[in-house]
Write an enzyme that holds these catalytic residues in place. Structure first.
Site, PDB file in Angstrom:
ATOM      1  N   ARG A 215      -4.393  -5.608   4.410  1.00 22.77           N
ATOM      2  CA  ARG A 215      -3.103  -4.925   4.437  1.00 22.77           C
ATOM      3  C   ARG A 215      -2.489  -5.092   5.822  1.00 22.77           C
ATOM      4  O   ARG A 215      -3.172  -4.955   6.833  1.00 22.77           O
ATOM      5  CB  ARG A 215      -3.300  -3.440   4.091  1.00 22.77           C
ATOM      6  CG  ARG A 215      -2.112  -2.840   3.366  1.00 22.77           C
ATOM      7  CD  ARG A 215      -2.391  -1.442   2.893  1.00 22.77           C
ATOM      8  NE  ARG A 215      -1.873  -0.445   3.813  1.00 22.77           N
ATOM      9  CZ  ARG A 215      -1.843   0.855   3.574  1.00 22.77           C
ATOM     10  NH1 ARG A 215      -2.327   1.314   2.426  1.00 22.77           N
ATOM     11  NH2 ARG A 215      -1.363   1.694   4.443  1.00 22.77           N
TER      12      ARG A 215
ATOM     13  N   ARG B 172     -11.246  -1.880   5.096  1.00 19.82           N
ATOM     14  CA  ARG B 172     -10.197  -2.316   4.165  1.00 19.82           C
ATOM     15  C   ARG B 172      -9.433  -3.516   4.720  1.00 19.82           C
ATOM     16  O   ARG B 172      -8.995  -4.380   3.950  1.00 19.82           O
ATOM     17  CB  ARG B 172      -9.233  -1.170   3.863  1.00 19.82           C
ATOM     18  CG  ARG B 172      -8.356  -1.482   2.658  1.00 19.82           C
ATOM     19  CD  ARG B 172      -7.447  -0.350   2.293  1.00 19.82           C
ATOM     20  NE  ARG B 172      -6.567  -0.025   3.395  1.00 19.82           N
ATOM     21  CZ  ARG B 172      -5.778   1.038   3.412  1.00 19.82           C
ATOM     22  NH1 ARG B 172      -5.775   1.873   2.407  1.00 19.82           N
ATOM     23  NH2 ARG B 172      -4.988   1.262   4.435  1.00 19.82           N
TER      24      ARG B 172
ATOM     25  N   ARG C 254       5.855  13.480   5.309  1.00 14.17           N
ATOM     26  CA  ARG C 254       5.165  13.047   6.523  1.00 14.17           C
ATOM     27  C   ARG C 254       5.751  13.633   7.782  1.00 14.17           C
ATOM     28  O   ARG C 254       5.262  13.357   8.868  1.00 14.17           O
ATOM     29  CB  ARG C 254       5.259  11.524   6.621  1.00 14.17           C
ATOM     30  CG  ARG C 254       4.139  10.823   5.906  1.00 14.17           C
ATOM     31  CD  ARG C 254       4.394   9.355   6.040  1.00 14.17           C
ATOM     32  NE  ARG C 254       3.218   8.624   6.377  1.00 14.17           N
ATOM     33  CZ  ARG C 254       2.424   8.066   5.474  1.00 14.17           C
ATOM     34  NH1 ARG C 254       2.640   8.222   4.192  1.00 14.17           N
ATOM     35  NH2 ARG C 254       1.388   7.369   5.864  1.00 14.17           N
TER      36      ARG C 254
ATOM     37  N   LYS D 296      -6.431   9.328   0.185  1.00 17.12           N
ATOM     38  CA  LYS D 296      -5.361   9.816  -0.696  1.00 17.12           C
ATOM     39  C   LYS D 296      -5.187   8.905  -1.900  1.00 17.12           C
ATOM     40  O   LYS D 296      -5.174   9.361  -3.043  1.00 17.12           O
ATOM     41  CB  LYS D 296      -4.019   9.903   0.070  1.00 17.12           C
ATOM     42  CG  LYS D 296      -4.043  10.810   1.280  1.00 17.12           C
ATOM     43  CD  LYS D 296      -2.681  10.876   1.959  1.00 17.12           C
ATOM     44  CE  LYS D 296      -2.176   9.572   2.550  1.00 17.12           C
ATOM     45  NZ  LYS D 296      -2.977   9.045   3.668  1.00 17.12           N
TER      46      LYS D 296
ATOM     47  N   ARG E 235      -0.566   4.521  13.576  1.00 12.68           N
ATOM     48  CA  ARG E 235      -0.477   5.382  12.383  1.00 12.68           C
ATOM     49  C   ARG E 235      -1.180   6.716  12.623  1.00 12.68           C
ATOM     50  O   ARG E 235      -0.698   7.766  12.184  1.00 12.68           O
ATOM     51  CB  ARG E 235      -1.089   4.665  11.175  1.00 12.68           C
ATOM     52  CG  ARG E 235      -0.163   3.570  10.609  1.00 12.68           C
ATOM     53  CD  ARG E 235      -0.923   2.510   9.838  1.00 12.68           C
ATOM     54  NE  ARG E 235      -1.553   3.002   8.629  1.00 12.68           N
ATOM     55  CZ  ARG E 235      -2.602   2.407   8.042  1.00 12.68           C
ATOM     56  NH1 ARG E 235      -3.128   1.314   8.568  1.00 12.68           N
ATOM     57  NH2 ARG E 235      -3.099   2.894   6.936  1.00 12.68           N
TER      58      ARG E 235
HETATM   59  P1  AP5 Z   1      -7.427   5.109   0.777  1.00 14.18           P
HETATM   60  O1  AP5 Z   1      -7.708   5.839  -0.476  1.00 14.18           O
HETATM   61  O2  AP5 Z   1      -6.621   3.868   0.706  1.00 14.18           O
HETATM   62  O3  AP5 Z   1      -6.814   6.106   1.866  1.00 14.18           O
HETATM   63  P2  AP5 Z   1      -5.328   6.576   2.065  1.00 14.18           P
HETATM   64  O4  AP5 Z   1      -5.406   7.981   2.564  1.00 14.18           O
HETATM   65  O5  AP5 Z   1      -4.510   6.295   0.868  1.00 14.18           O
HETATM   66  O6  AP5 Z   1      -4.953   5.626   3.293  1.00 14.18           O
HETATM   67  P3  AP5 Z   1      -3.644   4.754   3.547  1.00 14.18           P
HETATM   68  O7  AP5 Z   1      -4.032   3.755   4.572  1.00 14.18           O
HETATM   69  O8  AP5 Z   1      -3.031   4.290   2.297  1.00 14.18           O
HETATM   70  O9  AP5 Z   1      -2.755   5.868   4.201  1.00 14.18           O
HETATM   71  P4  AP5 Z   1      -1.426   5.760   4.921  1.00 14.18           P
HETATM   72  O10 AP5 Z   1      -0.978   7.155   4.875  1.00 14.18           O
HETATM   73  O11 AP5 Z   1      -1.554   5.159   6.282  1.00 14.18           O
HETATM   74  O12 AP5 Z   1      -0.599   4.693   4.094  1.00 14.18           O
HETATM   75  P5  AP5 Z   1       0.660   4.786   3.135  1.00 14.18           P
HETATM   76  O13 AP5 Z   1       0.521   3.716   2.167  1.00 14.18           O
HETATM   77  O14 AP5 Z   1       0.899   6.160   2.684  1.00 14.18           O
HETATM   78  O15 AP5 Z   1      -8.826   4.805   1.481  1.00 14.18           O
HETATM   79  C1  AP5 Z   1      -8.906   4.017   2.657  1.00 14.18           C
HETATM   80  C2  AP5 Z   1     -10.175   3.164   2.605  1.00 14.18           C
HETATM   81  O16 AP5 Z   1     -11.305   4.016   2.615  1.00 14.18           O
HETATM   82  C3  AP5 Z   1     -10.281   2.304   1.342  1.00 14.18           C
HETATM   83  O17 AP5 Z   1     -10.886   1.088   1.671  1.00 14.18           O
HETATM   84  C4  AP5 Z   1     -11.199   3.140   0.427  1.00 14.18           C
HETATM   85  O18 AP5 Z   1     -11.935   2.350  -0.442  1.00 14.18           O
HETATM   86  C5  AP5 Z   1     -12.095   3.830   1.447  1.00 14.18           C
HETATM   87  N1  AP5 Z   1     -12.531   5.167   1.006  1.00 14.18           N
HETATM   88  C6  AP5 Z   1     -11.770   6.130   0.388  1.00 14.18           C
HETATM   89  N2  AP5 Z   1     -12.512   7.219   0.139  1.00 14.18           N
HETATM   90  C7  AP5 Z   1     -13.765   6.961   0.608  1.00 14.18           C
HETATM   91  C8  AP5 Z   1     -14.973   7.714   0.660  1.00 14.18           C
HETATM   92  N3  AP5 Z   1     -15.057   8.963   0.152  1.00 14.18           N
HETATM   93  N4  AP5 Z   1     -16.060   7.147   1.215  1.00 14.18           N
HETATM   94  C9  AP5 Z   1     -15.996   5.880   1.727  1.00 14.18           C
HETATM   95  N5  AP5 Z   1     -14.890   5.115   1.712  1.00 14.18           N
HETATM   96  C10 AP5 Z   1     -13.769   5.651   1.166  1.00 14.18           C
HETATM   97  O19 AP5 Z   1       1.843   4.422   4.141  1.00 14.18           O
HETATM   98  C11 AP5 Z   1       1.950   3.157   4.708  1.00 14.18           C
HETATM   99  C12 AP5 Z   1       3.208   3.065   5.543  1.00 14.18           C
HETATM  100  O20 AP5 Z   1       4.361   3.227   4.689  1.00 14.18           O
HETATM  101  C13 AP5 Z   1       3.387   4.145   6.626  1.00 14.18           C
HETATM  102  O21 AP5 Z   1       2.711   3.834   7.815  1.00 14.18           O
HETATM  103  C14 AP5 Z   1       4.899   4.146   6.787  1.00 14.18           C
HETATM  104  O22 AP5 Z   1       5.329   3.047   7.543  1.00 14.18           O
HETATM  105  C15 AP5 Z   1       5.384   3.963   5.355  1.00 14.18           C
HETATM  106  N6  AP5 Z   1       5.561   5.250   4.655  1.00 14.18           N
HETATM  107  C16 AP5 Z   1       4.876   5.700   3.560  1.00 14.18           C
HETATM  108  N7  AP5 Z   1       5.280   6.929   3.218  1.00 14.18           N
HETATM  109  C17 AP5 Z   1       6.237   7.273   4.113  1.00 14.18           C
HETATM  110  C18 AP5 Z   1       7.015   8.445   4.304  1.00 14.18           C
HETATM  111  N8  AP5 Z   1       6.890   9.508   3.506  1.00 14.18           N
HETATM  112  N9  AP5 Z   1       7.903   8.452   5.332  1.00 14.18           N
HETATM  113  C19 AP5 Z   1       8.063   7.370   6.139  1.00 14.18           C
HETATM  114  N10 AP5 Z   1       7.354   6.253   6.033  1.00 14.18           N
HETATM  115  C20 AP5 Z   1       6.425   6.204   5.018  1.00 14.18           C
HETATM  116 MG    MG Z   2      -2.841   5.100   0.453  1.00 15.35          MG
END
Ligand code: AP5
Ligand code: MG
Length: 192
Positions: free
Chosen positions: A133, A127, A88, A13, A144
Site C-alpha cells: 500500500r 502489510r 478523523r 479497523k 499517519r
Molecule cells: P488493518 O485491519 O488494515 O488496520 P486498519 O486499522 O484498517 O489500518 P489502516 O492502515 O487501514 O488505517 P488507516 O486509518 O491509516 O487507513 P485508512 O484506509 O483509513 O490491519 C493492519 C495490518 O495488521 C494488516 O496487515 C492486518 O492483517 C494486521 N492485523 C490486523 N489485526 C491484527 C491482529 N489482531 N493481530 C495481528 N495482525 C493484525 O486511511 C488511509 C488514508 O486515507 C488516510 O491516511 C487519509 O489520507 C485518507 N483518509 C481516510 N479517511 C479519511 C478521513 N476521514 N479524513 C481525511 N482523510 C481520510
Molecule cells: Mg483500514
C-alpha cells in the site's frame, strides 16, 4: 447496529469491520477504501487525494463529507453500518453528528481498537511487504501516527466525554479481538 470504528493506523479497523459486516449483516463503510477506489479509477477526486494519502496527511473535510453523504444516500445504510476511518478530526465528528441527525439516525457505539505504537508499526511494515500500500512506507506511517495523535485522539476524547466510547484491547488473535468487540457492543456470539 450502527457502529463507528476508531483506532490508529494498523489497529485492525478494516480487518475487524470485514468480520463485523458478515456477522451483523450491515455494510462496511471505509473512507480509506472509498478514497483508494477513486485513486485507482483515476477520477478527479482520486487525482486530488492521491498525493495527500501517499504522504499520510488527511484529505480535505469537504471531500470526505461529500463522499460520506453520497454513501449514506444509499438504501443499504438504513438499517445499520460500520463506519471505518471517519471521523478523523473534531470537525468531521460534528459533521457526522449532523449528517446522522438529518437522516433520523444515531450511532449505537464508537469502538476504539487500542494497540500500542510499536505493534502498529510492526503490523504496517508487515502489510507493506504483503500488499505494498502506497502509504505503508516508514515516512508515511510516521506521519499517519502523528496525524492520529494530533487530530484523531481528540475525537476519542470527545466521544468519551459524551459517554459514547467503548475501548477494546486490539492486541491478540483476530478471533479474540472480534469477541471483545461483540462483548463491548453487547451482541452475543452464536456458536460456529
Ligand atoms: P488493518 O485491519 O488494515 O488496520 P486498519 O486499522 O484498517 O489500518 P489502516 O492502515 O487501514 O488505517 P488507516 O486509518 O491509516 O487507513 P485508512 O484506509 O483509513 O490491519 C493492519 C495490518 O495488521 C494488516 O496487515 C492486518 O492483517 C494486521 N492485523 C490486523 N489485526 C491484527 C491482529 N489482531 N493481530 C495481528 N495482525 C493484525 O486511511 C488511509 C488514508 O486515507 C488516510 O491516511 C487519509 O489520507 C485518507 N483518509 C481516510 N479517511 C479519511 C478521513 N476521514 N479524513 C481525511 N482523510 C481520510
Ligand atoms: Mg483500514
Amino acid at each position: 447496529m450502527r457502529l463507528v470504528l476508531l483506532g490508529a493506523p494498523g489497529s485492525g479497523k478494516g480487518t475487524q469491520a470485514a468480520r463485523l459486516k458478515s456477522y451483523l449483516e450491515v455494510p462496511h463503510i471505509s473512507t480509506g477504501d472509498l478514497l483508494r477506489a477513486e485513486v485507482a479509477a483515476g477520477s478527479p477526486l482520486g487525482l486530488q487525494a492521491k498525493e495527500v494519502m501517499a504522504r499520510g496527511d488527511l484529505v480535505s473535510d469537504e471531500i470526505l463529507l461529500g463522499m460520506l453523504k453520497d454513501r449514506f444516500s444509499r438504501d443499504d445504510t438504513r438499517d445499520g453500518f460500520i463506519l471505518d476511518g471517519y471521523p478523523r478530526n473534531l470537525a468531521q465528528a460534528a459533521a457526522l453528528g449532523e449528517l446522522l441527525t438529518s437522516l433520523g439516525q444515531q450511532f449505537d457505539a464508537a469502538v476504539q481498537l487500542d494497540v500500542d505504537n510499536e505493534l502498529l508499526i510492526e503490523r504496517l511494515a508487515g502489510r507493506a511487504q504483503a500488499e505494498g500500500r502506497a502509504d505503508d512506507n516508514p515516512d508515511s506511517v510516521r506521519k499517519r501516527l502523528k496525524v492520529y495523535d494530533d487530530q484523531t485522539a481528540p475525537v476519542i476524547e470527545f466521544y468519551r466525554q459524551q459517554d459514547q466510547l467503548t475501548v477494546v484491547d486490539g492486541v491478540g488473535t483476530l478471533d479474540e479481538v472480534f469477541d471483545r468487540i461483540l462483548a463491548a457492543i453487547k451482541v452475543s456470539r452464536t456458536p460456529g
